[in-house]
Design a protein around this motif. Structure first.
Motif: not given
Length: 178
Positions: A19-29, A66-74, A79-83
């Protein structure tokens, strides 16, 4: 790590990497939850139990809510550190995925918890009529008026439209485009 689970984990990591650059939080979920469904009938009882304990609660959510307008996480760090760093520990794998889903799908408000720099997450009842703030630490519950209560009903993460309706502020906003 169980050999079959390790193979499935490698498939999940590859799906995320593709998914690379095209991945977003909802796609990851969605990718994580689709992968997690494979664990529901897994032969290893411990893996199945951890799936039920940590991931099943997210399966019935309509992720698009759950597509929040604001994000409280990096997101990049998440993606890199947790997954992508998770390796060979079956228990940690499922718990880490739970923590990623919690970070993406459960809004973190600006209501500071009992310990500095811990904030309450926002939940709602099953009818999506009431708001509850629940601490990650110890499960302290506040109602919409910030009065401590004893929760007597099942709750789910509050969707973005409720967050917007009640104008709930995020704890600390990260740049959503980085």
């Amino acid at each position: 790590m169980d050999i079959l689970l390790k193979r499935e984990w490698q498939i999940l990591k590859k799906d995320i990497e593709i998914s690379g650059e095209n991945i977003d939080p909802l796609s990851l979920a969605k990718i994580i939850l689709n992968w997690g469904k494979k664990l529901e009938n897994y032969k290893d009882n411990k893996i199945r139990t951890n799936y039920i304990k940590y991931l099943l609660k997210f399966q019935d959510l309509d992720i698009e809510e759950y597509n929040f307008k604001k994000r409280w996480y990096d997101f990049n760090n998440l993606l890199k550190m947790e997954i992508l760093r998770i390796d060979n520990d079956t228990d940690r794998l499922i718990i880490e995925l739970y923590e990623v889903l919690t970070e993406i799908l459960i809004f973190k408000s600006n209501i500071e918890g009992p310990i500095e720099s811990y904030y309450y997450r926002v939940y709602t009842d099953l009818k999506k009529e009431r708001i509850y703030y629940i601490s990650d630490l110890g499960g302290e519950v506040l109602d919409i008026n910030l009065k401590e209560i004893e929760l007597r009903e099942k709750v789910v993460p509050a969707p973005s439209k409720l967050i917007d309706k009640y104008d709930i502020q995020v704890c600390q906003e990260f740049d959503t485009y980085s």
